[in-house]
Design a protein around this motif. Structure first.
Motif, PDB file in Angstrom:
ATOM      1  N   SER B 198      -0.842  -5.698  27.783  1.00  0.00           N
ATOM      2  CA  SER B 198      -0.036  -4.685  27.001  1.00  0.00           C
ATOM      3  C   SER B 198      -0.867  -2.848  27.040  1.00  0.00           C
ATOM      4  O   SER B 198      -0.350  -2.131  28.292  1.00  0.00           O
ATOM      5  N   LEU B 199      -1.728  -3.761  25.525  1.00  0.00           N
ATOM      6  CA  LEU B 199      -2.296  -2.070  25.518  1.00  0.00           C
ATOM      7  C   LEU B 199      -3.647  -1.856  26.515  1.00  0.00           C
ATOM      8  O   LEU B 199      -3.897  -0.402  26.516  1.00  0.00           O
ATOM      9  N   MET B 200      -4.179  -1.984  27.310  1.00  0.00           N
ATOM     10  CA  MET B 200      -5.214  -2.169  28.224  1.00  0.00           C
ATOM     11  C   MET B 200      -3.567  -1.790  29.622  1.00  0.00           C
ATOM     12  O   MET B 200      -4.649  -0.616  29.783  1.00  0.00           O
ATOM     13  N   SER B 201      -4.029  -1.950  29.914  1.00  0.00           N
ATOM     14  CA  SER B 201      -2.206  -1.312  30.680  1.00  0.00           C
ATOM     15  C   SER B 201      -1.189  -0.209  30.169  1.00  0.00           C
ATOM     16  O   SER B 201      -1.866   0.491  30.920  1.00  0.00           O
ATOM     17  N   LEU B 202      -1.708  -0.356  29.269  1.00  0.00           N
ATOM     18  CA  LEU B 202      -1.409   1.589  28.601  1.00  0.00           C
ATOM     19  C   LEU B 202      -2.957   2.240  28.362  1.00  0.00           C
ATOM     20  O   LEU B 202      -2.295   3.488  28.920  1.00  0.00           O
ATOM     21  N   SER B 203      -3.551   1.607  28.465  1.00  0.00           N
ATOM     22  CA  SER B 203      -4.877   3.119  28.159  1.00  0.00           C
ATOM     23  C   SER B 203      -5.062   3.141  29.157  1.00  0.00           C
ATOM     24  O   SER B 203      -4.967   4.270  29.808  1.00  0.00           O
ATOM     25  N   TYR B 204      -5.013   2.634  30.571  1.00  0.00           N
ATOM     26  CA  TYR B 204      -5.030   2.238  32.006  1.00  0.00           C
ATOM     27  C   TYR B 204      -4.624   3.771  32.190  1.00  0.00           C
ATOM     28  O   TYR B 204      -4.726   4.870  32.694  1.00  0.00           O
ATOM     29  N   LYS B 205      -2.853   4.495  31.842  1.00  0.00           N
ATOM     30  CA  LYS B 205      -1.938   4.785  32.725  1.00  0.00           C
ATOM     31  C   LYS B 205      -2.530   5.786  31.696  1.00  0.00           C
ATOM     32  O   LYS B 205      -2.291   7.111  32.071  1.00  0.00           O
ATOM     33  N   LEU B 206      -2.195   5.873  30.205  1.00  0.00           N
ATOM     34  CA  LEU B 206      -3.368   6.815  29.702  1.00  0.00           C
ATOM     35  C   LEU B 206      -4.493   7.709  30.575  1.00  0.00           C
ATOM     36  O   LEU B 206      -4.263   9.151  30.457  1.00  0.00           O
ATOM     37  N   LYS B 207      -5.376   7.319  30.881  1.00  0.00           N
ATOM     38  CA  LYS B 207      -6.761   7.630  30.798  1.00  0.00           C
ATOM     39  C   LYS B 207      -6.286   8.395  32.147  1.00  0.00           C
ATOM     40  O   LYS B 207      -6.349   9.484  33.006  1.00  0.00           O
ATOM     41  N   GLU B 208      -4.746   7.567  33.567  1.00  0.00           N
ATOM     42  CA  GLU B 208      -4.844   8.515  35.454  1.00  0.00           C
ATOM     43  C   GLU B 208      -3.474   9.415  34.134  1.00  0.00           C
ATOM     44  O   GLU B 208      -4.049  10.563  35.245  1.00  0.00           O
ATOM     45  N   LYS B 209      -3.133   9.907  33.050  1.00  0.00           N
ATOM     46  CA  LYS B 209      -2.116  10.868  33.226  1.00  0.00           C
ATOM     47  C   LYS B 209      -3.214  12.109  32.246  1.00  0.00           C
ATOM     48  O   LYS B 209      -3.219  13.211  32.992  1.00  0.00           O
TER      49      LYS B 209
END
Lengths: 232, 232
Positions: B198-209
């Motif tokens: 879940s934390l890695m998914s968040l990191s991905y979303k954050l990078k995308e934003k």
């Protein structure tokens, strides 16, 4: 995304699991892996595995497979793990402290740099060398540090307010453990951990398994010491 | 399923969230809810909401909506919440103790009746009146109590062994917090909480934003005090 290959949403969803599995392999010294073995672990076909990796330019050789380390690093880059992510924890209760002590986050580059709480009994105490600060100290802290992610572990009635605060102070990532949803601006990323919902899903599955067993028993089957024997 | 309407998998997945939302409404004294309001909360269309409830025989009246309490109870029954679920926690470290202290599980009928650990420093201590016992005491405990669910919060290298033990002692539900998968027999229900993923998914979303923002800035837009202003 400039200078980067576009990866489909379905693939993106699988990347954290790939990453976890590849880093396990890497840790035990495995340097190559076949798509068939990765697929088994991921519960998808080997051809799906190959298609996933092809999207970001990783091509395996037939019979040779993929090099574990470069593949893992490539996936890590896509997941934004190449740079460390700095986190703060809002809510230093038992769950917040348990997360602060979780060993695997730091290993993945998620570093906890601050903890905040409203409770005067907690303020001033330390968890793994990180002092729990008052929520009043948050604006100054957020201004003086590059905080990537705020972990929300406050009781649910305080969660919305906590989220509003971290957003107001410019934090763009929220990891939410409070069983409550809230709208966030477009430039804020959020992930939820719904513990109660997961537990309810488990309860449902358990009930289904029991019902299936009861029906089988009604139909005249029984298990004796693991043996299935027809009684009809 | 005898004597029960068949509910589709897609609907089943939404039931825990419906249940959580309905119990929130119930708690603040709301007795009726419209499908349009439920749909907004669930991020689905009102018609999808009506289809979901129709599957288990709950029909709302146009302009009147659904009665919150009976609907909640019906969903609770489908989710297996009508009877309490007894849980034990395997692994009384920080995460295990945090879960034992989590207030919302007991409210939903998930009662923690035992805690087990290998660590002699923890054995004999109590969490909310529950004594932490040695893993050696597990077989006898499991034989003497109706344990529905074992929560696995041991370090990942011990998780597989812990799961094998609880299955051997006849426990049919596993709630797994260790970032590791294992095969379970057909009659065992399992749910995973993957914190790192879940934390890695968040990191991905954050990078995308961030990338989206950076691209917008490159294109000549900037935000000043929340104002979007074209610079070209």
């Amino acid at each position: 995304m400039k200078g980067e290959k576009k990866v489909s949403n379905a693939t993106v969803k699988r990347l954290p699991k790939y990453y976890r599995y590849l880093s396990d392999l890497h840790q035990v010294g495995i340097s190559r892996v076949l798509s068939i073995d990765l697929g088994r672990q991921m519960e998808i076909t080997p051809s799906q595995v190959r298609q996933d990796f092809f999207q970001f330019g990783c091509v395996g050789l037939q019979g040779y497979g993929y090099e574990v380390e470069p593949l893992m690093q490539e996936i890590g880059k896509i997941l934004g793990l190449a740079q460390p992510n700095q986190m703060i924890i809002i809510g230093a209760g038992k769950l917040g402290r348990a997360l602060a002590n979780h060993p695997s986050f730091e290993k993945r580059g998620f570093k906890i740099i601050g903890m905040f709480d409203l409770n005067p009994h907690l303020i001033g105490k330390s968890v793994r060398g990180i002092e729990i600060q008052s929520m009043d100290a948050l604006p100054e802290f957020a201004a003086g540090h590059a905080v990537d992610i705020a972990v929300i572990t406050v009781p649910r009635m305080h969660a919305r307010e906590a989220a509003e605060k971290v957003i107001r102070y410019g934090i763009k990532g929220i990891w939410n453990f409070a069983s409550v949803e809230f709208e966030v601006p477009d430039d804020v990323a959020i992930e939820h951990i719904h513990l109660s919902e997961s537990l309810m899903s488990l309860s449902y599955k358990l009930k289904e398994k029991r019902q299936a067993l009861a029906e089988k028993l009604e139909e005249g089957y029984c298990w004796t010491y693991g043996l299935e024997c027809g009684l009809r």
